[in-house]
Design a protein around this motif. Structure first.
Motif, PDB file in Angstrom:
ATOM      1  N   LEU A   1       0.824  -1.200   0.000  1.00  0.00           N
ATOM      2  CA  LEU A   1       0.000   0.000   0.000  1.00  0.00           C
ATOM      3  C   LEU A   1       0.861   1.255   0.000  1.00  0.00           C
ATOM      4  O   LEU A   1       0.588   2.210  -0.725  1.00  0.00           O
ATOM      5  CB  LEU A   1      -0.941   0.007   1.204  1.00  0.00           C
ATOM      6  N   ASP A   2       1.920   1.276   0.797  1.00  0.00           N
ATOM      7  CA  ASP A   2       2.785   2.456   0.816  1.00  0.00           C
ATOM      8  C   ASP A   2       3.461   2.677  -0.536  1.00  0.00           C
ATOM      9  O   ASP A   2       3.665   3.807  -0.968  1.00  0.00           O
ATOM     10  CB  ASP A   2       3.843   2.317   1.914  1.00  0.00           C
ATOM     11  N   VAL A   3       3.815   1.590  -1.221  1.00  0.00           N
ATOM     12  CA  VAL A   3       4.437   1.725  -2.537  1.00  0.00           C
ATOM     13  C   VAL A   3       3.475   2.392  -3.506  1.00  0.00           C
ATOM     14  O   VAL A   3       3.841   3.334  -4.225  1.00  0.00           O
ATOM     15  CB  VAL A   3       4.876   0.349  -3.073  1.00  0.00           C
ATOM     16  N   VAL A   4       2.248   1.911  -3.549  1.00  0.00           N
ATOM     17  CA  VAL A   4       1.314   2.484  -4.516  1.00  0.00           C
ATOM     18  C   VAL A   4       0.911   3.902  -4.119  1.00  0.00           C
ATOM     19  O   VAL A   4       0.631   4.744  -4.986  1.00  0.00           O
ATOM     20  CB  VAL A   4       0.062   1.590  -4.692  1.00  0.00           C
ATOM     21  N   LEU A   5       0.889   4.209  -2.833  1.00  0.00           N
ATOM     22  CA  LEU A   5       0.583   5.578  -2.429  1.00  0.00           C
ATOM     23  C   LEU A   5       1.708   6.530  -2.839  1.00  0.00           C
ATOM     24  O   LEU A   5       1.456   7.677  -3.229  1.00  0.00           O
ATOM     25  CB  LEU A   5       0.354   5.649  -0.913  1.00  0.00           C
ATOM     26  N   LYS A   6       2.952   6.061  -2.759  1.00  0.00           N
ATOM     27  CA  LYS A   6       4.057   6.878  -3.259  1.00  0.00           C
ATOM     28  C   LYS A   6       3.894   7.137  -4.754  1.00  0.00           C
ATOM     29  O   LYS A   6       4.135   8.243  -5.247  1.00  0.00           O
ATOM     30  CB  LYS A   6       5.394   6.173  -3.008  1.00  0.00           C
ATOM     31  N   ASN A   7       3.481   6.090  -5.477  1.00  0.00           N
ATOM     32  CA  ASN A   7       3.273   6.266  -6.915  1.00  0.00           C
ATOM     33  C   ASN A   7       2.163   7.263  -7.205  1.00  0.00           C
ATOM     34  O   ASN A   7       2.206   7.997  -8.198  1.00  0.00           O
ATOM     35  CB  ASN A   7       2.948   4.922  -7.564  1.00  0.00           C
ATOM     36  N   ALA A   8       1.158   7.296  -6.355  1.00  0.00           N
ATOM     37  CA  ALA A   8       0.089   8.279  -6.523  1.00  0.00           C
ATOM     38  C   ALA A   8       0.637   9.688  -6.394  1.00  0.00           C
ATOM     39  O   ALA A   8       0.286  10.586  -7.168  1.00  0.00           O
ATOM     40  CB  ALA A   8      -1.011   8.039  -5.485  1.00  0.00           C
ATOM     41  N   CYS A   9       1.510   9.888  -5.421  1.00  0.00           N
ATOM     42  CA  CYS A   9       2.114  11.216  -5.240  1.00  0.00           C
ATOM     43  C   CYS A   9       2.986  11.585  -6.432  1.00  0.00           C
ATOM     44  O   CYS A   9       2.987  12.740  -6.885  1.00  0.00           O
ATOM     45  CB  CYS A   9       2.925  11.250  -3.953  1.00  0.00           C
ATOM     46  N   ARG A  10       3.748  10.617  -6.954  1.00  0.00           N
ATOM     47  CA  ARG A  10       4.580  10.885  -8.125  1.00  0.00           C
ATOM     48  C   ARG A  10       3.724  11.270  -9.325  1.00  0.00           C
ATOM     49  O   ARG A  10       4.039  12.201 -10.067  1.00  0.00           O
ATOM     50  CB  ARG A  10       5.399   9.641  -8.475  1.00  0.00           C
ATOM     51  N   ALA A  11       2.633  10.534  -9.530  1.00  0.00           N
ATOM     52  CA  ALA A  11       1.766  10.811 -10.680  1.00  0.00           C
ATOM     53  C   ALA A  11       1.140  12.188 -10.573  1.00  0.00           C
ATOM     54  O   ALA A  11       1.041  12.922 -11.563  1.00  0.00           O
ATOM     55  CB  ALA A  11       0.682   9.743 -10.784  1.00  0.00           C
ATOM     56  N   ALA A  12       0.719  12.571  -9.364  1.00  0.00           N
ATOM     57  CA  ALA A  12       0.142  13.895  -9.176  1.00  0.00           C
ATOM     58  C   ALA A  12       1.175  14.982  -9.449  1.00  0.00           C
ATOM     59  O   ALA A  12       0.856  16.039 -10.007  1.00  0.00           O
ATOM     60  CB  ALA A  12      -0.409  14.028  -7.757  1.00  0.00           C
ATOM     61  N   LEU A  13       2.417  14.723  -9.094  1.00  0.00           N
ATOM     62  CA  LEU A  13       3.493  15.671  -9.367  1.00  0.00           C
ATOM     63  C   LEU A  13       3.722  15.808 -10.869  1.00  0.00           C
ATOM     64  O   LEU A  13       3.866  16.913 -11.393  1.00  0.00           O
ATOM     65  CB  LEU A  13       4.772  15.217  -8.665  1.00  0.00           C
ATOM     66  N   ARG A  14       3.771  14.670 -11.575  1.00  0.00           N
ATOM     67  CA  ARG A  14       4.017  14.718 -13.013  1.00  0.00           C
ATOM     68  C   ARG A  14       2.949  15.530 -13.741  1.00  0.00           C
ATOM     69  O   ARG A  14       3.251  16.214 -14.720  1.00  0.00           O
ATOM     70  CB  ARG A  14       4.062  13.294 -13.593  1.00  0.00           C
ATOM     71  N   LYS A  15       1.727  15.446 -13.273  1.00  0.00           N
ATOM     72  CA  LYS A  15       0.646  16.175 -13.929  1.00  0.00           C
ATOM     73  C   LYS A  15       0.551  17.635 -13.458  1.00  0.00           C
ATOM     74  O   LYS A  15      -0.274  18.393 -13.950  1.00  0.00           O
ATOM     75  CB  LYS A  15      -0.698  15.483 -13.650  1.00  0.00           C
ATOM     76  N   GLY A  16       1.369  18.006 -12.474  1.00  0.00           N
ATOM     77  CA  GLY A  16       1.295  19.369 -11.965  1.00  0.00           C
ATOM     78  C   GLY A  16       0.102  19.600 -11.071  1.00  0.00           C
ATOM     79  O   GLY A  16      -0.300  20.740 -10.843  1.00  0.00           O
ATOM     80  N   LEU A  17      -0.508  18.521 -10.557  1.00  0.00           N
ATOM     81  CA  LEU A  17      -1.675  18.663  -9.690  1.00  0.00           C
ATOM     82  C   LEU A  17      -1.275  19.068  -8.278  1.00  0.00           C
ATOM     83  O   LEU A  17      -2.085  19.610  -7.525  1.00  0.00           O
ATOM     84  CB  LEU A  17      -2.468  17.349  -9.653  1.00  0.00           C
TER      85      LEU A  17
END
Length: 586
Positions: free
Chosen positions: A527-543
């Motif tokens: 779960l922590d791994v995928v939550l980190k990926n969520a943060c990375r994805a939000a960063l990439r999109k500038g969200l």
């Protein structure tokens, strides 16, 4: 275990191969794990980190150059054609706002469509963002025969004109109508429209092989002009031999959506679904079906609701719909279709003549701008360009103009009130409760985005149906799911890389869509791994661009269970291991 203050997001999220939108690379830090027991539906809130000292850098990274590209809610669908058939132009239209590209199989060869699809995938890979491709079938074309006079004939008001099966060339009194199904389905007083309604005929007599008609609206009729039958349901398949060949080709090259023309009744959707199933290879992802609503019979009884239930999306095809229905009825029918789709959670596209004048002009008429705005206010998931982007002189300007109108409308306070007027029917399921709660939590906490982990997209579609006040970031292990979700209002999918939510899967299991497998145990580490990926994805999109920015995350545990949304979690953009301004790291 060491404890350090978080001064920026970059050092916390870990190194990732981000797209060209991300201005910097992320340094790798392994975070400690927080226990989460998925025994019941739970809500967990991780407080955001506190602000860093003023003298230190507090932003995550510079906002990506095209951040606004990911913040609009209404999607844009652009048709490709002679004016937009190069990689450079497809890339330009994508950056200008296009989320979906339409391949019109009415024109050009199948090979040309594959070349366009290849270029679209190259743009997708370059910007690490899923792009949907819609293949549009031509459908039956009902036309009159040919006349002895190559210039055609002028019909006078009140005269009698016959449509028959005689192959002889026509004259001022008759012409061949090579469609016996029209003669069979037509009744006395039924209306036939020729050349997009320029000539209106009313049936006054009928035989086995002919129709005698009265000319109510006079005009010129010439070779091979189209015929519309607004009062008749024809005993004809919506799929011609050409369509069947094109459909098989679409499935083979991997389009994400298939648009079906000439839909008259729900059985038409059942027919194309059966054909798609026949052409699918084992473990191949199934394209979504979009029904084009352009016939009055779609509104008989419960036909519209049944059609919406049987397909994955709807297109309001206002071209033929505007011919076969009274012009004053089309806006009302448009609203009815949109509301029906929203109630069912299916994406709906408004199409045809949206910015028609921009085929020749760099700016639209004010009436066209108002028309586009009305579709957005109505709550459409997407708006489409046809000839404007396919064959017009200003394809980039047309897409950019649509985005400008979208941004202007979505910034209007009235827009939110219009969206909220339609109440959604809630199902008594944990997934629906979680999705509704995520929307409310995001609004209360002023979160920057809702992040949904999904397999086949059902949770994301439910989130989009709620029309939340923030973008929905969809994270899925399947590229095909991500591309299909690009059609939905407010949804911006992340392009998956590993075939899983954030950990490695065996290559042979990448395409097991019913039960995707991943290495590792379904525990709190995952779960922590995928939550980190969520943060990375939000960063990439500038969200997100600050450690304090909040994300509302929904997911289903154990991972790999379709539709099992059972947790919602609020976490700061700095990552799941940060609480009260501190970040625990190894």
């Amino acid at each position: 275990m060491k404890i350090r203050k978080v001064i920026a997001l970059l050092g916390v999220l870990g190194r990732s191969d981000v797209s060209s939108f991300s201005p910097s690379k992320l340094s790798s830090v392994h975070g400690a794990r927080k226990t989460l027991r998925p025994l019941a539906s739970t809500v967990e809130v991780d407080p955001p980190v506190t602000a860093a000292p003023a003298e230190q850098e507090t932003t995550v990274a510079a906002v990506p150059k095209f951040a606004q590209r990911w913040r609009k809610r209404t999607k844009q669908l652009a048709t490709l054609g002679p004016a937009s058939s190069t990689f450079e132009m497809i890339e330009t239209l994508f950056l200008a706002g296009a989320d979906i590209f339409r391949l019109n199989f009415s024109h050009g060869s199948q090979e040309q469509k594959k070349e366009l699809l290849t270029m679209i995938r190259e743009v997708e890979e370059k910007y690490s963002h899923p792009i949907a491709v819609l293949g549009d079938l031509q459908g039956p074309k009902l036309r009159v025969g040919e006349f002895s006079n190559p210039n055609g004939e002028m019909l006078e008001k009140g005269q009698t004109f016959r449509l028959d099966l005689d192959e002889a060339q026509g004259d001022n009194t008759r012409v061949m109508l090579p469609h016996p199904e029209i003669i069979e389905a037509s009744e006395i007083d039924h209306v036939l429209l020729v050349d997009d309604g320029k000539v209106k005929l009313t049936v006054i007599g009928k035989g086995d092989k002919y129709l005698d008609c009265r000319v109510d609206v006079p005009g010129k009729i010439s070779n091979r002009k189209g015929v519309n039958t607004p009062d008749s349901v024809l005993d004809i398949s919506p799929l011609t031999p050409k369509d069947r060949s094109d459909l098989e080709y679409m499935v083979s090259i991997g389009v994400d959506w298939v648009a079906l023309s000439f839909v008259q009744q729900p059985s038409d959707i059942e027919e194309i679904n059966a054909l798609i199933d026949e052409h699918l290879e084992e473990d191949q992802f199934r394209p979504a079906v979009m029904a084009k609503i352009e016939k009055p019979s779609c509104f008989d009884g419960t036909n519209l609701e049944n059609i919406v239930d049987l397909c994955e999306g709807i297109m309001v095809a206002r071209g033929d719909l505007g011919v076969e229905c009274a012009p004053e009825d089309v806006p009302l029918l448009q609203k009815r279709i949109i509301d029906t789709c929203r109630e069912s959670g299916k994406p709906v596209v408004v199409a045809t003549q949206m910015l028609e004048s921009m085929i020749e002009s760099p700016t639209p008429t004010r009436a066209e701008a108002s028309d586009v705005a009305t579709a957005i206010y109505d709550g459409a998931d997407a708006i489409m360009l046809s000839a404007e982007s396919a064959a017009g002189k200003f394809p980039e300007e047309s897409v950019a103009m649509q985005q400008r109108i979208i941004n202007r409308v979505e910034g209007d306070p009235h827009y939110r009130s219009y969206l909220d007027q339609l109440s959604m029917t809630k199902k008594n399921t944990a997934a629906d409760a979680i999705t509704t709660a995520a929307r409310q939590i995001a609004q209360t906490t002023k979160a920057k985005a809702i992040v949904c982990f999904t397999l086949q997209g059902s949770t994301v579609l439910r989130a989009s149906q709620e029309r939340p006040t923030v973008p929905v970031l969809a994270i899925t292990p399947f590229k095909e799911t991500a591309r299909q979700l690009a059609m939905s209002w407010g949804v911006y999918p992340d392009l998956p890389r590993s075939g899983s939510f954030g950990f490695n899967a065996d290559e042979e299991d990448f395409f097991n869509y019913e039960n995707p497998a991943a290495e590792g145990h379904h525990n709190d580490d995952d779960l922590d791994v995928v939550l980190k990926n969520a943060c990375r994805a939000a960063l990439r999109k500038g969200l997100v661009n600050d450690p304090n920015d909040l994300l509302v995350v929904t997911a289903g545990l154990p991972f790999g269970t379709p539709g099992a949304a059972n947790i919602v979690r609020v976490l700061p953009a700095a990552g799941p291991q940060c609480w009260d301004g501190l970040c625990r790291i190894d």
